[in-house]
Design a protein around this motif. Structure first.
Motif, PDB file in Angstrom:
ATOM      1  N   PHE A 147      47.039   9.548 -47.162  1.00 33.21           N
ATOM      2  CA  PHE A 147      47.783   9.801 -48.393  1.00 33.21           C
ATOM      3  C   PHE A 147      48.461  11.171 -48.382  1.00 33.21           C
ATOM      4  N   GLN A 148      47.863  12.131 -47.676  1.00 35.08           N
ATOM      5  CA  GLN A 148      48.397  13.495 -47.650  1.00 35.08           C
ATOM      6  C   GLN A 148      49.244  13.784 -46.403  1.00 35.08           C
ATOM      7  N   LEU A 149      49.546  12.734 -45.650  1.00 36.78           N
ATOM      8  CA  LEU A 149      50.403  12.831 -44.461  1.00 36.78           C
ATOM      9  C   LEU A 149      49.872  13.840 -43.445  1.00 36.78           C
ATOM     10  N   ARG A 150      48.582  13.720 -43.128  1.00 34.87           N
ATOM     11  CA  ARG A 150      47.979  14.523 -42.059  1.00 34.87           C
ATOM     12  C   ARG A 150      47.073  13.639 -41.215  1.00 34.87           C
ATOM     13  N   LEU A 151      46.441  14.212 -40.185  1.00 42.02           N
ATOM     14  CA  LEU A 151      45.715  13.401 -39.207  1.00 42.02           C
ATOM     15  C   LEU A 151      44.285  13.042 -39.641  1.00 42.02           C
ATOM     16  N   GLY A 152      43.585  13.955 -40.254  1.00 48.87           N
ATOM     17  CA  GLY A 152      42.173  13.715 -40.558  1.00 48.87           C
ATOM     18  C   GLY A 152      41.298  13.986 -39.347  1.00 48.87           C
ATOM     19  N   PRO A 153      40.006  13.617 -39.401  1.00 50.88           N
ATOM     20  CA  PRO A 153      39.086  13.889 -38.288  1.00 50.88           C
ATOM     21  C   PRO A 153      39.551  13.228 -36.991  1.00 50.88           C
ATOM     22  N   ASN A 154      39.682  13.995 -35.924  1.00 50.04           N
ATOM     23  CA  ASN A 154      40.138  13.405 -34.652  1.00 50.04           C
ATOM     24  C   ASN A 154      39.623  14.150 -33.429  1.00 50.04           C
ATOM     25  N   ARG A 155      38.533  14.905 -33.581  1.00 45.50           N
ATOM     26  CA  ARG A 155      38.031  15.712 -32.468  1.00 45.50           C
ATOM     27  C   ARG A 155      36.715  15.195 -31.895  1.00 45.50           C
ATOM     28  N   VAL A 156      35.737  14.923 -32.758  1.00 49.72           N
ATOM     29  CA  VAL A 156      34.399  14.546 -32.293  1.00 49.72           C
ATOM     30  C   VAL A 156      34.354  13.043 -32.043  1.00 49.72           C
ATOM     31  N   GLY A 157      34.205  12.638 -30.780  1.00 52.18           N
ATOM     32  CA  GLY A 157      34.216  11.223 -30.434  1.00 52.18           C
ATOM     33  C   GLY A 157      35.627  10.682 -30.392  1.00 52.18           C
ATOM     34  N   TYR A 158      35.753   9.419 -30.000  1.00 55.34           N
ATOM     35  CA  TYR A 158      37.070   8.784 -29.905  1.00 55.34           C
ATOM     36  C   TYR A 158      37.685   8.674 -31.293  1.00 55.34           C
ATOM     37  N   GLN A 159      38.869   9.261 -31.492  1.00 55.50           N
ATOM     38  CA  GLN A 159      39.592   9.238 -32.763  1.00 55.50           C
ATOM     39  C   GLN A 159      38.725   9.746 -33.934  1.00 55.50           C
ATOM     40  N   GLY A 160      37.779  10.637 -33.625  1.00 55.25           N
ATOM     41  CA  GLY A 160      36.955  11.224 -34.682  1.00 55.25           C
ATOM     42  C   GLY A 160      35.849  10.337 -35.199  1.00 55.25           C
ATOM     43  N   LEU A 161      35.498   9.260 -34.459  1.00 55.40           N
ATOM     44  CA  LEU A 161      34.506   8.297 -34.951  1.00 55.40           C
ATOM     45  C   LEU A 161      33.104   8.893 -35.081  1.00 55.40           C
ATOM     46  N   LEU A 162      32.821   9.968 -34.350  1.00 54.82           N
ATOM     47  CA  LEU A 162      31.487  10.577 -34.425  1.00 54.82           C
ATOM     48  C   LEU A 162      31.462  11.828 -35.306  1.00 54.82           C
ATOM     49  N   GLN A 163      32.552  12.085 -36.032  1.00 56.33           N
ATOM     50  CA  GLN A 163      32.627  13.298 -36.849  1.00 56.33           C
ATOM     51  C   GLN A 163      31.534  13.338 -37.914  1.00 56.33           C
ATOM     52  N   THR A 164      31.330  12.230 -38.631  1.00 53.33           N
ATOM     53  CA  THR A 164      30.313  12.230 -39.685  1.00 53.33           C
ATOM     54  C   THR A 164      28.901  12.299 -39.098  1.00 53.33           C
ATOM     55  N   MET A 165      28.705  11.790 -37.873  1.00 52.95           N
ATOM     56  CA  MET A 165      27.412  11.959 -37.193  1.00 52.95           C
ATOM     57  C   MET A 165      27.142  13.443 -36.969  1.00 52.95           C
ATOM     58  N   ALA A 166      28.162  14.160 -36.516  1.00 48.08           N
ATOM     59  CA  ALA A 166      28.017  15.599 -36.285  1.00 48.08           C
ATOM     60  C   ALA A 166      27.732  16.329 -37.598  1.00 48.08           C
ATOM     61  N   ASP A 167      28.421  15.932 -38.671  1.00 50.48           N
ATOM     62  CA  ASP A 167      28.188  16.548 -39.980  1.00 50.48           C
ATOM     63  C   ASP A 167      26.769  16.284 -40.469  1.00 50.48           C
ATOM     64  N   ALA A 168      26.270  15.058 -40.232  1.00 56.42           N
ATOM     65  CA  ALA A 168      24.903  14.716 -40.648  1.00 56.42           C
ATOM     66  C   ALA A 168      23.882  15.561 -39.895  1.00 56.42           C
ATOM     67  N   LEU A 169      24.075  15.737 -38.579  1.00 59.14           N
ATOM     68  CA  LEU A 169      23.166  16.569 -37.789  1.00 59.14           C
ATOM     69  C   LEU A 169      23.191  18.020 -38.271  1.00 59.14           C
ATOM     70  N   LYS A 170      24.387  18.491 -38.653  1.00 60.30           N
ATOM     71  CA  LYS A 170      24.496  19.851 -39.175  1.00 60.30           C
ATOM     72  C   LYS A 170      23.700  19.992 -40.478  1.00 60.30           C
ATOM     73  N   LEU A 171      23.817  19.012 -41.378  1.00 65.68           N
ATOM     74  CA  LEU A 171      23.105  19.075 -42.651  1.00 65.68           C
ATOM     75  C   LEU A 171      21.589  19.012 -42.450  1.00 65.68           C
ATOM     76  N   VAL A 172      21.143  18.164 -41.519  1.00 59.50           N
ATOM     77  CA  VAL A 172      19.702  18.046 -41.245  1.00 59.50           C
ATOM     78  C   VAL A 172      19.136  19.370 -40.745  1.00 59.50           C
ATOM     79  N   SER A 173      19.926  20.116 -39.980  1.00 58.84           N
ATOM     80  CA  SER A 173      19.451  21.371 -39.387  1.00 58.84           C
ATOM     81  C   SER A 173      19.497  22.554 -40.354  1.00 58.84           C
TER      82      SER A 173
END
Length: 350
Positions: A54-80
């Motif tokens: 909606f905002q004409l930008r890319l969004g998560p695209n670094r962690v995993g293929y096309q950013g598919l593991l981004q929320t996994m990384a965020d969850a691990l960060k929150l747990v720690s």
């Protein structure tokens, strides 16, 4: 036959009755906890992708293929992260509050017929149970706001109480309109009625009105924009969960997205035939039924996300006027109209 019965018969053929019952409950709980965790994480990713689109930008695209593991990384960060608590907080209620929100969402999730064979808990008061258990979640928000001993958290919690109590009426009346049409509270029976056509088509104009009101009120129930006064960042920091960190904050964050999925799943089940295909074919293959259920539910989730990234936040007076002056009277008139249509036999049958 459903998932509970399949597991039940298999376990009772292998071990004593008491042991089998305990193992059965643990297995079903683990399955639904896994669904809960995976769905929550990837709904967060979907939200971020939709926002980027909606905002004409890319969004998560670094962690995993096309950013598919981004929320996994965020969850691990929150747990720690360290679990902090303010000195004057009521520690018992402060720690208890996140579990109210998580447990009620998980209990509601267990009722949905993902396919003909994949339903953990099918009771004859299914819709009543869903509305009742969903109402308990607000207790967790009220406890979190009050026990944090923070004025911003308390204001957010009180807003949540006002908002939830108000919009529960419209959610309940919209569902009651469809119960009048089907004559049943049991979700499996409501799905069976729709083999001859989805209820949103069979119920004609009253069903369409009920669906529109339900989606507006359901969005308000989940405290999402444009009804996100509970977590208004510009006014309250983070609202009721301002003082939470680490995994306890993650519980609230995850529960918001699961509740959005639950609202969409109820609409899918009641209005759009749950796991039934749009071509009037009863699906006998469980995975195909799951596909149709998820496809329709995610389409409604996308609609709720569209609301968030399109409309500005309402003021508290606008929020209450919308419910009490417009949605509630319209809902009551719509309920009477549906009752008259059922009485006169005017609902569409295929």
């Amino acid at each position: 036959m459903n998932i509970t019965k399949n597991i039940h018969e298999w376990l009772f053929s292998l071990m004593p009755e008491t042991t089998a019952s305990i193992v059965e409950m643990v297995l079903i709980a683990v399955i639904y906890l896994a669904i809960f965790a995976v769905a929550g994480l990837y709904l967060v990713l979907l939200e971020r992708r939709v926002a980027a689109w909606f905002q004409l930008r890319l969004g998560p695209n670094r962690v995993g293929y096309q950013g598919l593991l981004q929320t996994m990384a965020d969850a691990l960060k929150l747990v720690s992260k360290e679990l902090t608590v303010t000195i004057k907080a009521d520690k018992f209620l402060y720690n208890l509050a996140p579990y109210f929100v998580i447990v009620t969402a998980l209990m509601a999730l267990s009722l949905f017929p993902f396919s003909k064979e994949f339903q953990a808990f099918d009771i004859n008061i299914g819709i009543f149970f869903l509305t009742a258990i969903s109402s308990i979640g607000v207790i967790g928000i009220l406890l979190a706001g009050w026990s944090s001993n923070n004025k911003f958290s308390l204001i957010g919690a009180m807003r949540s109480g006002v908002q939830t109590i108000s919009y529960e009426l419209s959610v309940g009346l919209s569902l009651l309109t469809m119960v009048v049409m089907t004559g049943s509270l049991q979700l499996s029976q409501i799905v069976e009625v729709q083999k001859s056509g989805w209820l949103i088509v069979q119920g004609h104009i009253p069903a369409i009105i009920a669906f529109c009101i339900y989606m507006v009120a359901g969005t308000a129930e989940t405290n999402r924009a444009p009804f996100d006064l509970v977590e208004a960042e510009s006014e309250l920091g983070a609202g009721f969960h301002t003082e939470y960190s680490g995994m306890k904050f993650a519980y609230f964050f995850l529960a918001e997205f699961i509740n959005m999925f639950i609202i969409a799943a109820i609409a899918t089940t009641i209005f759009f035939g749950a796991y039934l295909s749009p071509f009037g074919i009863t699906e006998s293959i469980p995975l195909l039924g799951v596909f149709w259920f998820l496809a329709k539910t995610l389409a409604l989730v996308f609609l709720m996300m569209w609301f968030r990234w399109t409309f500005p936040r309402l003021r508290i007076d606008q929020l209450l006027v919308l419910e009490w002056k417009y949605l509630l009277p319209l809902n009551l008139m719509n309920l009477i109209l549906m009752a008259l249509m059922v009485l006169l036999g005017l609902t569409i049958k295929f």
